[in-house]
Design a protein around this motif. Sequence first.
Motif, PDB file in Angstrom:
ATOM      1  N   GLN A  46       0.829  -1.203   0.000  1.00 42.68           N
ATOM      2  CA  GLN A  46       0.000   0.000   0.000  1.00 42.68           C
ATOM      3  C   GLN A  46       0.864   1.254   0.000  1.00 42.68           C
ATOM      4  O   GLN A  46       0.575   2.225  -0.714  1.00 42.68           O
ATOM      5  N   SER A  58      -5.134   2.587  -1.555  1.00 49.13           N
ATOM      6  CA  SER A  58      -4.336   1.951  -2.606  1.00 49.13           C
ATOM      7  C   SER A  58      -5.197   1.056  -3.491  1.00 49.13           C
ATOM      8  O   SER A  58      -5.075   1.096  -4.722  1.00 49.13           O
ATOM      9  N   GLU A  59      -6.067   0.230  -2.886  1.00 49.61           N
ATOM     10  CA  GLU A  59      -6.907  -0.695  -3.647  1.00 49.61           C
ATOM     11  C   GLU A  59      -8.302  -0.702  -3.047  1.00 49.61           C
ATOM     12  O   GLU A  59      -8.470  -0.466  -1.857  1.00 49.61           O
ATOM     13  N   ILE A  92      -8.927   6.065  -5.602  1.00 55.92           N
ATOM     14  CA  ILE A  92      -8.314   4.746  -5.471  1.00 55.92           C
ATOM     15  C   ILE A  92      -7.201   4.660  -6.508  1.00 55.92           C
ATOM     16  O   ILE A  92      -7.431   4.932  -7.681  1.00 55.92           O
ATOM     17  N   ASP A 111      -4.996   2.110  -7.539  1.00 56.80           N
ATOM     18  CA  ASP A 111      -4.452   0.913  -8.163  1.00 56.80           C
ATOM     19  C   ASP A 111      -5.391   0.376  -9.230  1.00 56.80           C
ATOM     20  O   ASP A 111      -6.542   0.057  -8.964  1.00 56.80           O
ATOM     21  N   SER A 132      -8.341   3.772 -10.796  1.00 56.61           N
ATOM     22  CA  SER A 132      -7.366   4.838 -10.571  1.00 56.61           C
ATOM     23  C   SER A 132      -7.696   6.141 -11.288  1.00 56.61           C
ATOM     24  O   SER A 132      -7.271   7.208 -10.861  1.00 56.61           O
ATOM     25  N   ASP A 148      -1.990 -12.579  -5.982  1.00 59.02           N
ATOM     26  CA  ASP A 148      -3.331 -12.353  -5.425  1.00 59.02           C
ATOM     27  C   ASP A 148      -3.866 -13.621  -4.776  1.00 59.02           C
ATOM     28  O   ASP A 148      -4.504 -13.578  -3.720  1.00 59.02           O
TER      29      ASP A 148
END
Length: 315
Positions: free
Chosen positions: A25, A74-75, A102, A104, A108, A235
Amino acid sequence: MAPQGQHQDHVYKRVSTDQQSTARQNLVLDEAGIEDPVVFEEDGGTSSRLHPLQRPKFRELLTYARPGDIVHISEMFRLVGGTGHILDVLDVLHRDQVALRIHDVAFSAMDLTARHLRTGELLSTVKFMVQTLAAAGELQRDLQRELTYDGLRAAEAKGNKGGRRPAVPAAKIDAVRTAYLEGRSIAALARDHDVSRGAIRTAVADLLLEYTAVDPGAPAPELAVALDMPGKVADFLRAAELEPAERATLDQGVTVRRGQGYTLRVTTVPAVHRRLLDLCQPFDGPPGISVIPAQRKARREYANRVNSLAAHTGR
């Protein structure tokens, strides 16, 4: 507090377990070039299942923020776990005249708080994108859980037990330490007590350096190697049950952009690379179970890189 007429930037961070870090992050948010933000970070292990409006630090952020301020994350999944949550959050941010950014991938370039000038409702295009992409994120997590479950069933059919092995019982720690000092290997002790090697290392942690120093016949330790792990593999592993050392390895990885996706540059010893690769076995799927080609391809790419280590290290 920002001077009157200027907005204040706020950063929100959260991790799902107390063994994770905010390193990734931090990287994404640092790349965004946010100047002098006020940072709100939840305590480690704050679950994504808890509604954002009920999380202590996010509630504190909403109390602190003023009209015109911007919240940066960040996400998407750091803030919300489903479509209902994100729409609730957007309603509150709109009410308080606070923007959300946001940084990412998918979201974005979007202003997620944009409203129709006359009706005041969330723009239909924004609402559609939010619902679609959030649903896609939920689908990906569900598929990962299904693949993990199928892989565990296949392993159980072969006699292997899934999940993390327990720690060394307190009543047996002294016996483990004595056996280790007498020359019993970590692998053998793990088999003897039906625990992971990591559990044995934890039990004898303060003895490792001392014992290695008086054992001139011990093999040279492996050196850390940097390998690029496809984003789909990274992920999947973040949602898997990992040993603390494996979790730390992922958290310390460096994100490298690759077109629309990314790879995670992971630096660790070959043995940890091999363990992480083994955990991705569900991507290949058990017999009779369909797999996702993109995930199988991602695992194959990582496997090729991990297997290439054997040619250079001889291990």
